[in-house]
Design a protein around this motif. Structure first.
Motif, mmCIF file in Angstrom:
data_model
loop_
_atom_site.group_PDB
_atom_site.id
_atom_site.type_symbol
_atom_site.label_atom_id
_atom_site.label_comp_id
_atom_site.label_asym_id
_atom_site.label_seq_id
_atom_site.Cartn_x
_atom_site.Cartn_y
_atom_site.Cartn_z
ATOM 1 N N ASP A 194 -4.073 3.529 -13.115
ATOM 2 C CA ASP A 194 -4.578 3.939 -14.547
ATOM 3 C C ASP A 194 -5.182 2.378 -15.114
ATOM 4 O O ASP A 194 -5.975 2.490 -15.944
ATOM 5 C CB ASP A 194 -3.703 4.558 -15.364
ATOM 6 C CG ASP A 194 -2.996 5.767 -14.716
ATOM 7 O OD1 ASP A 194 -3.970 6.512 -14.612
ATOM 8 O OD2 ASP A 194 -1.769 5.896 -14.575
ATOM 9 N N LEU A 195 -4.608 1.413 -14.733
ATOM 10 C CA LEU A 195 -4.698 -0.027 -15.300
ATOM 11 C C LEU A 195 -4.587 -0.948 -14.407
ATOM 12 O O LEU A 195 -3.478 -1.006 -13.562
ATOM 13 C CB LEU A 195 -3.843 -0.094 -16.547
ATOM 14 C CG LEU A 195 -3.698 -1.316 -17.225
ATOM 15 C CD1 LEU A 195 -4.902 -1.895 -18.035
ATOM 16 C CD2 LEU A 195 -2.582 -1.596 -18.098
ATOM 17 N N TYR A 196 -5.585 -1.829 -14.328
ATOM 18 C CA TYR A 196 -5.481 -2.930 -13.361
ATOM 19 C C TYR A 196 -5.385 -4.219 -14.337
ATOM 20 O O TYR A 196 -6.297 -4.529 -14.855
ATOM 21 C CB TYR A 196 -6.760 -3.170 -12.411
ATOM 22 C CG TYR A 196 -6.748 -3.901 -11.392
ATOM 23 C CD1 TYR A 196 -6.308 -5.268 -11.503
ATOM 24 C CD2 TYR A 196 -6.914 -3.443 -10.019
ATOM 25 C CE1 TYR A 196 -6.508 -6.257 -10.262
ATOM 26 C CE2 TYR A 196 -6.693 -4.204 -8.749
ATOM 27 C CZ TYR A 196 -6.439 -5.504 -9.066
ATOM 28 O OH TYR A 196 -6.598 -6.314 -7.829
ATOM 29 N N VAL B 238 0.853 -1.237 0.149
ATOM 30 C CA VAL B 238 0.099 0.043 0.121
ATOM 31 C C VAL B 238 1.000 1.203 -0.014
ATOM 32 O O VAL B 238 0.559 2.310 -0.740
ATOM 33 C CB VAL B 238 -1.080 0.057 1.201
ATOM 34 C CG1 VAL B 238 -1.737 1.321 1.483
ATOM 35 C CG2 VAL B 238 -1.814 -1.260 1.143
ATOM 36 N N VAL B 239 1.989 1.319 0.582
ATOM 37 C CA VAL B 239 2.936 2.066 0.919
ATOM 38 C C VAL B 239 3.720 2.372 -0.484
ATOM 39 O O VAL B 239 3.769 3.486 -1.164
ATOM 40 C CB VAL B 239 3.799 2.202 2.226
ATOM 41 C CG1 VAL B 239 4.641 3.369 2.204
ATOM 42 C CG2 VAL B 239 3.127 2.251 3.380
ATOM 43 N N VAL B 240 3.999 1.241 -0.917
ATOM 44 C CA VAL B 240 4.858 1.366 -2.357
ATOM 45 C C VAL B 240 3.847 1.780 -3.326
ATOM 46 O O VAL B 240 4.173 2.875 -4.254
ATOM 47 C CB VAL B 240 5.356 -0.156 -2.714
ATOM 48 C CG1 VAL B 240 5.857 -0.229 -4.007
ATOM 49 C CG2 VAL B 240 6.312 -0.541 -1.738
ATOM 50 N N GLY B 241 2.631 1.386 -3.466
ATOM 51 C CA GLY B 241 1.479 1.740 -4.307
ATOM 52 C C GLY B 241 1.240 3.235 -4.267
ATOM 53 O O GLY B 241 1.281 3.995 -5.482
ATOM 54 N N ARG B 242 1.033 3.868 -3.027
ATOM 55 C CA ARG B 242 1.028 5.425 -2.938
ATOM 56 C C ARG B 242 2.218 6.190 -3.529
ATOM 57 O O ARG B 242 2.079 7.117 -4.408
ATOM 58 C CB ARG B 242 0.690 5.689 -1.595
ATOM 59 C CG ARG B 242 -0.528 5.325 -0.940
ATOM 60 C CD ARG B 242 -0.795 6.295 0.360
ATOM 61 N NE ARG B 242 -1.708 5.745 1.168
ATOM 62 C CZ ARG B 242 -1.468 4.842 2.199
ATOM 63 N NH1 ARG B 242 -0.225 4.647 2.497
ATOM 64 N NH2 ARG B 242 -2.400 4.138 2.836
ATOM 65 N N MET B 243 3.217 5.553 -3.297
ATOM 66 C CA MET B 243 4.315 6.365 -3.575
ATOM 67 C C MET B 243 4.598 6.127 -5.276
ATOM 68 O O MET B 243 4.957 7.207 -6.032
ATOM 69 C CB MET B 243 5.678 5.826 -3.192
ATOM 70 C CG MET B 243 5.870 5.821 -1.550
ATOM 71 S SD MET B 243 7.687 5.198 -0.803
ATOM 72 C CE MET B 243 8.758 6.062 -1.545
ATOM 73 N N LEU C 127 -16.219 -6.443 -11.916
ATOM 74 C CA LEU C 127 -16.490 -6.308 -10.428
ATOM 75 C C LEU C 127 -15.324 -5.060 -9.895
ATOM 76 O O LEU C 127 -15.612 -4.135 -9.322
ATOM 77 C CB LEU C 127 -16.016 -7.319 -9.631
ATOM 78 C CG LEU C 127 -16.044 -7.418 -8.055
ATOM 79 C CD1 LEU C 127 -17.288 -7.075 -7.450
ATOM 80 C CD2 LEU C 127 -15.549 -8.640 -7.335
ATOM 81 N N LEU C 128 -14.111 -5.316 -10.581
ATOM 82 C CA LEU C 128 -12.986 -4.076 -10.236
ATOM 83 C C LEU C 128 -13.411 -2.867 -10.534
ATOM 84 O O LEU C 128 -13.029 -1.828 -10.010
ATOM 85 C CB LEU C 128 -11.812 -4.775 -11.008
ATOM 86 C CG LEU C 128 -11.208 -6.029 -10.181
ATOM 87 C CD1 LEU C 128 -9.968 -6.670 -11.210
ATOM 88 C CD2 LEU C 128 -10.482 -5.401 -8.876
ATOM 89 N N MET C 129 -13.858 -2.785 -11.781
ATOM 90 C CA MET C 129 -14.259 -1.420 -12.273
ATOM 91 C C MET C 129 -15.693 -0.839 -11.632
ATOM 92 O O MET C 129 -15.441 0.231 -11.282
ATOM 93 C CB MET C 129 -14.573 -1.540 -13.754
ATOM 94 C CG MET C 129 -13.220 -1.708 -14.569
ATOM 95 S SD MET C 129 -13.343 -1.735 -16.343
ATOM 96 C CE MET C 129 -14.076 -3.064 -16.744
ATOM 97 N N LEU D 150 -6.759 2.652 -3.235
ATOM 98 C CA LEU D 150 -5.562 2.591 -4.252
ATOM 99 C C LEU D 150 -6.069 2.534 -5.719
ATOM 100 O O LEU D 150 -5.392 2.939 -6.551
ATOM 101 C CB LEU D 150 -4.505 1.676 -3.755
ATOM 102 C CG LEU D 150 -3.181 2.205 -3.043
ATOM 103 C CD1 LEU D 150 -2.134 1.287 -2.723
ATOM 104 C CD2 LEU D 150 -2.617 3.406 -3.367
ATOM 105 N N ILE D 151 -6.958 1.364 -5.834
ATOM 106 C CA ILE D 151 -7.407 1.076 -6.892
ATOM 107 C C ILE D 151 -7.678 2.210 -8.031
ATOM 108 O O ILE D 151 -7.298 2.019 -9.088
ATOM 109 C CB ILE D 151 -8.315 0.005 -6.837
ATOM 110 C CG1 ILE D 151 -8.049 -1.290 -6.071
ATOM 111 C CG2 ILE D 151 -8.945 -0.585 -8.363
ATOM 112 C CD1 ILE D 151 -9.018 -2.319 -5.541
#
Length: 366
Positions: free
Chosen positions: A137-139, A92-97, A150-152, A132-133
């Motif tokens: 820009d792309l999952y 989560v921290v890495v994703g925010r960064m 579901l993700l969208m 974060l999701i």
């Protein structure tokens, strides 16, 4: 294109399926003329079992804590795309960064999508949070089918697309070797897979002592009652996978419970075994027909009777036909080259779409 990947591991295939998935995908991506930097958290578990410390298809560098990534900010910001993987420590921290630093597309590659969603349902934010999701820009999802909607719809992903795992067709080929086992299974121990392994391999082994079986992979508890005709291998390195599969009359595919419920979640081991010419017996899940055709390219089993019916069938010509059909299908649609081309197309489309989304513009100005 310059791509920065922050993934669980590239250097070590020990006890995980991420390394082989990333190796195949990124090697093929680099062949398409792209430049890749893989940033891996330096963890003792993987450091002690590194079987690819210096890949020849990308730069691999290690970092200690998430704060160390600040030294990479310029490089991450200059990249055309940044991709964060599932199960990254402090994800989560890495994703925010990554979202804050990214100048280009910021993507999430989920090799564990059903497990991830089950975690989020329970409030477990080990490596991803619902907040974060929308910022990715792309999952890119290991799982296709209804999970993408579901993700969208529920989680607000701007773009969720299936990016199944794949196989390196050059590394995974049939090997001329003696057949040691009638049925083998390759996979790290998982509590939710173990009942299926018990039903589809250990019980057949007990009922057919004249047949030979193998289970390869680490972390199996000491208390498991292994039949005498089941050979245990603690670890088979990727370089030995083709010989392992080729030494098996059949290979067993066992799917994690969350992935069975979600469907449309093929395992990398399924692709690898089929590419090596070992016909696959699998547990049953929705969407498998999108990957291999049941009955002709893959056999489905619900219990020991189904498995023994296959293993005791003397028609080796039918076995060979299934193996050839599966290998042909995998090479036609599920190689790393196919996935690398898909990833390239997805990233380029995400870059076009990013400019039109207000949340992307807000993130850039934050």
């Amino acid at each position: 294109m310059k791509l920065v990947v922050l993934g669980l591991t590239l250097s070590s295939s020990w006890g995980n399926g991420h390394a082989t998935t990333f190796r195949a995908l990124l090697r093929a991506f680099a062949r398409r003329g792209h430049e890749v930097l893989f940033l891996e958290r330096d963890k003792p578990w993987y450091a002690a079992h590194r079987d690819m410390p210096a890949p020849d298809f990308c730069r691999l560098e290690f970092y200690g804590e998430p704060s160390d990534l600040r030294r990479r900010e310029a490089e991450i910001g200059a990249a055309d795309a940044v991709m964060v993987g599932s199960y990254v420590p402090d994800g989560v921290v890495v994703g925010r960064m990554a979202q804050k630093m990214a100048g280009g597309v910021c993507a999430f590659y989920d090799i564990d999508t059903p497990v991830t969603l089950a975690k989020l349902e329970k409030g477990d934010e080990e490596y991803l949070s619902p907040a974060l999701i929308p910022g990715y820009d792309l999952y890119c999802s290991f799982t296709g089918g209804p999970t993408l909607d579901l993700l969208m719809r529920r989680y607000g992903s701007p773009e969720a697309r299936a990016l199944y795992c794949s196989v390196d067709a050059e590394a995974y080929q049939p090997v001329a070797t003696e057949r040691h086992w009638d049925l083998s299974y390759l996979g790290t121990y998982s509590p939710d897979r173990q009942p299926v392994l018990e039903r589809l391999l250990l019980e057949p082994a007990r009922r057919a002592p004249q047949l030979r079986f193998a289970v390869a992979g680490p972390q199996y508890p000491a208390g498991i009652d292994w039949p005498a005709n089941v050979e245990r291998l603690e670890h088979v390195p990727p370089s030995a996978h083709p010989a392992f599969y080729s030494a098996s009359r059949y290979t067993l595919n066992v799917t994690r419970a969350d992935m069975v419920r979600a469907g449309f979640s093929p395992s990398v081991r399924l692709f690898e075994a089929a590419a090596c010419g070992s016909p696959v017996i699998s547990d049953r899940w929705n969407g498998i027909e999108d990957v291999l055709a049941p009955g002709t390219e893959i056999l489905l089993a619900d219990g020991a009777d189904d498995v023994l019916r296959v293993l005791l069938d003397p028609d080796e010509a039918a076995r060979d036909r299934q193996a050839a059909a599966a290998r042909h299908r995998i090479l036609a649609a599920h190689t790393a080259e196919h996935r690398a081309a898909q990833l390239e197309t997805m990233l380029r489309a995400a870059r076009r779409g990013k400019a039109t989304r207000p949340q992307a513009q807000e993130r850039e100005s934050a």
